[in-house]
Design an enzyme around this catalytic site. Sequence first.
Site, PDB file in Angstrom:
ATOM      1  N   ASN A 398     -53.453  96.951  53.995  1.00 27.03           N
ATOM      2  CA  ASN A 398     -54.354  96.886  55.132  1.00 27.03           C
ATOM      3  C   ASN A 398     -53.569  96.749  56.436  1.00 27.03           C
ATOM      4  OD1 ASN A 398     -56.371  96.439  56.959  1.00 27.03           O
ATOM      5  ND2 ASN A 398     -57.535  95.073  55.655  1.00 27.03           N
ATOM      6  N   ASP A 399     -52.977  95.592  56.659  1.00 27.41           N
ATOM      7  CA  ASP A 399     -52.334  95.365  57.958  1.00 27.41           C
ATOM      8  C   ASP A 399     -51.185  96.332  58.222  1.00 27.41           C
ATOM      9  OD1 ASP A 399     -54.055  93.319  58.460  1.00 27.41           O
ATOM     10  OD2 ASP A 399     -52.766  91.809  57.551  1.00 27.41           O
ATOM     11  N   ILE A 400     -50.512  96.776  57.157  1.00 24.72           N
ATOM     12  CA  ILE A 400     -49.337  97.621  57.366  1.00 24.72           C
ATOM     13  C   ILE A 400     -49.717  99.047  57.744  1.00 24.72           C
ATOM     14  CG2 ILE A 400     -47.857  96.273  55.851  1.00 24.72           C
ATOM     15  CD1 ILE A 400     -48.284  98.459  53.738  1.00 24.72           C
ATOM     16  N   VAL A 401     -51.019  99.372  57.719  1.00 24.92           N
ATOM     17  CA  VAL A 401     -51.456 100.691  58.179  1.00 24.92           C
ATOM     18  C   VAL A 401     -52.472 100.535  59.313  1.00 24.92           C
ATOM     19  CG1 VAL A 401     -51.028 102.017  56.080  1.00 24.92           C
ATOM     20  CG2 VAL A 401     -53.147 100.750  56.307  1.00 24.92           C
ATOM     21  N   ALA A 439     -53.884  89.240  58.085  1.00 28.19           N
ATOM     22  CA  ALA A 439     -53.854  88.868  59.487  1.00 28.19           C
ATOM     23  C   ALA A 439     -55.262  88.661  60.030  1.00 28.19           C
ATOM     24  CB  ALA A 439     -53.139  89.937  60.289  1.00 28.19           C
TER      25      ALA A 439
END
Lengths: 466, 505
Positions: A398-401, A439
């Site tokens: 999720n957060d890494i994209v 996050a």
Amino acid sequence: MNLEIFNMEVVRALYIVSAVLFILTLGGLSNPETSRRGNQYGISAMLIAVTATILGPQVSGNYSIMIILILLGGSLGLLLSKRVKMTEMPELVAILHSLVGLAAVLVGIVNFINPIIEYVGIEKTIHSIEIYLGIFIGMVTFSGSIVAFGKLSGKISGNPLILPAKHYLNLIMLIAIIYYGYQFVSVETINHAINPLTMMLLISFVFGIHLVASIGGADMPVVVSMLNSYSGWAASVTGFMLSNDLLIVVGALVGSSGAILSYIMCRAMNRSFISVIAGGFGTESSVVSVKTEDQGEVQAIDIDEFKSMIAASKKIAIIPGYGMAVAQAQFVVNQMIQILKDKNIETIFVIHPVAGRMPGHMNVLLAEAKIPYDIVYEMDEVNDDFESIGLSIVIGANDIVNPSALEDPNSPIAGMPVIECWRGTHTVVLKRGMSTGYAGVENPLFFKGNTKMLFGDAKESLSKVL
Amino acid sequence: MDIGILKESARQERRVAITPNVISKIRKLGYNVLVEQGLGLNANFFDSEYVEAGAVISDTSNIWSCDVILKINKPHEDEVDKLSKNQTLISFFSPSTHPDLLKKCAKDNINVLSMDSVPRISRAQKMDALSSMANIAGSRAVIEAAYTFGRFFGGQITAAGKIPPAKVLIIGAGVAGLSAIGTASSLGAIVRAFDTRPEVKEQVESLGGQFLTVSLDEDGSSTDGYAKVMSKEFIDAEMSLFKEQCKDVDIIITTALIPGKEAPKLITKEMIDLMKPGSVIVDLASQQGGNCELCNRDEITEYNGVKIIGYTDLPSRLPSQSSELYANNLYHILDELTPDNDGVININMEDDVIRGMTVIKNGEITYPPPKIKVSATPKTQEKKIEKLKPVIEKKGSFLPGFIAIFLLFLVGVFAPESFMNHFTVFVLSCFIGYMVIWNVTASLHTPLMSVTNAVSSIIIIGALTQISSVNTLSLILSGFAVFIASINIFGGFAVTKRILGMFKK
């Protein structure tokens, strides 16, 4: 019985050989090809160091106890290494770190109660500081690693523990440790030193627990590599304490290795080391100005549409996250890429440095599923080429994209390098539901026109594609 | 509610509004679907497929009494007469160019949703049939050109001689233009494209086209996602560019449309005079008067050896494909109109997309809709925002260096020689570690951690040197340290070996 075969000079010479081999061990890891040889170097180095020590003048008795303990510990270690599942690697690494920390504490205490050499004057002061510091670092490593183990294995909650005034709490504990350190160093006899040492042991135990407990789940890669670093420094300080250069060298190698890993992980999240240690995501900016503007709707698709999207692509990028590890989907992913290979569809994997719970976590999982490492790329290698990728499949990430890291300066993850899959033709996100990542930030990627959502368990969805 | 679909009445129309694939999805929304016999024959969809998907074959009068009528082309005048009370019609309508038709339909509580009035916002893309059709038209335009053109598109070097690739100029890089660029370049032609909106350059290049520019600086983007009318200077510069290109290219495909206006004349007679005999022009704007001066609607005109194709039915020439896409667009609209999946149409005028499409509501004209903010423009601006820079940056400050030197100096003043020896070893080892670890590849970070973990159990040596003590407590403590360090050594190396063993090419 005394097996003193080598004199001290020979032992030192062998230590040099061992130190060089340890350096080669780490050097070997620059490439999967040479890494296996690197590990062999490490084993030989350890063997040489231990044998030289046992057969040298520093050891003069209790050989049988020694051998029995080594064999017992060794068998337990081997058993552990056979039993552990690859998804449990972060836990194993954490618990092993705690053992190094504990060993450092024990060695420090033994050296304190039973000094081999009597020092005087400034040398005595320095020696006392070394003992104190070694035990302190060892203890923090020990208790911190145990908490990290608990968090990683899910035995304790992964959420950051937020005590009121936690920064002051840390500060007070540090000051207390320095105060007792001063007492420890300045007292004349061993008996008087026991009190401050015991106090320090207790405080640093709590300090280690609190340090790790206040760090959130997404920051675990930093924590694990930080503890890795501490275990090295603990060994190094012990080397100073025992005047043993081999310990100093190897400890420093491990310490700087862990420190660099922590730095790489922090950089990958665009956070400073201090802010990671000081607390988890969402604590420093809990009043996040998440834009309430209508993001539009997500476009959900079903398996059949997903299948046809795959079939229509020439080049597919798979972006795995911790969710893949949780769903144990890596094996299905491998089956899938075999099929795609037969259909002449090129598949690559793109790994974000902080995907997972430990540095390199995703790589290990993919390797476990026998996915060839030459189709596994780092984020920076692919980010500029997403235009050539027809379909990106995001599995449990999720957060890494999250594009808001680049586009929204108010986002809590602003400035964090992310995998820019939305620049490709299509993206399909495999996800259980619309929850936010660690996050706690909305992900505008899901609302982009070229993004489709495939809801459900990733493993199930992928096995239906086969 | 019942949804009815009839054969298209327009001449030469081969498309059909609904395909069997979509029928089951529509039925899941709660509707009954009635279709005319032989509905999809021209698009290769058989009645049996419709029935299998859950549609009912019915006669025309029955279908005309359905609650919802789905069509492609705007209704013919007699068809408007057949519309009855409370019915909803969804089709292309062109309300701006057909005000009379609009007035005629405004009766009897009828609702009309116009497929060509879907606002151009990203959420509505799945409903935008104009884009779907333009995509097909652009691709088919290239095929028509290739069919008419007397040569290969791709270059070859054969035993019989060298074949140069065809040069294709595409004017207007909207959906149709981009589709044409893709098709032409995949046939092997050299593709150039021109558009008044400079931001499409990237898209043109991504499809293999070369983006032509005029030296004048004027941006043709507008807030509704279409191009706007340009200034005179710009048009002059543009025309001279086309003139130059006409001498060189073999194929010209024009797609320049400005909504609600007559198509701009971009290719004049004197430009065509400059073209090589055998060249082909496909004018996709011929429905609105054409971009090419000599273009005749629905015909191939030949002038000086140059063939000018003015077909307006290009999507209909790929009937199966265009029906499929149109049907999908319709499905997405029905999906929006049926939020509760209960088979009842709910025309929610609060919804931007539905509001934009609805040209007649309850018998009253609701066209034109109030302007809504279109996401296309803010999006392009967003692109211009520079990527946020990571906060961790190396600061070129000498201060830490000086502090370090000062501290080292202090250590040197107070520390004894033995300490300095060890300290030297320590600092140098840190640097070796620093140099070596940066070379470790990211994929091996986990084995790095497990091996350094095993390596850090070198602390066992500390325990070993103290185990020979006669003091029992020391013996127990260091014995325990030996034990746990051994766990670590064996466990660490073994698990590293296991992990590394998995890294296979």
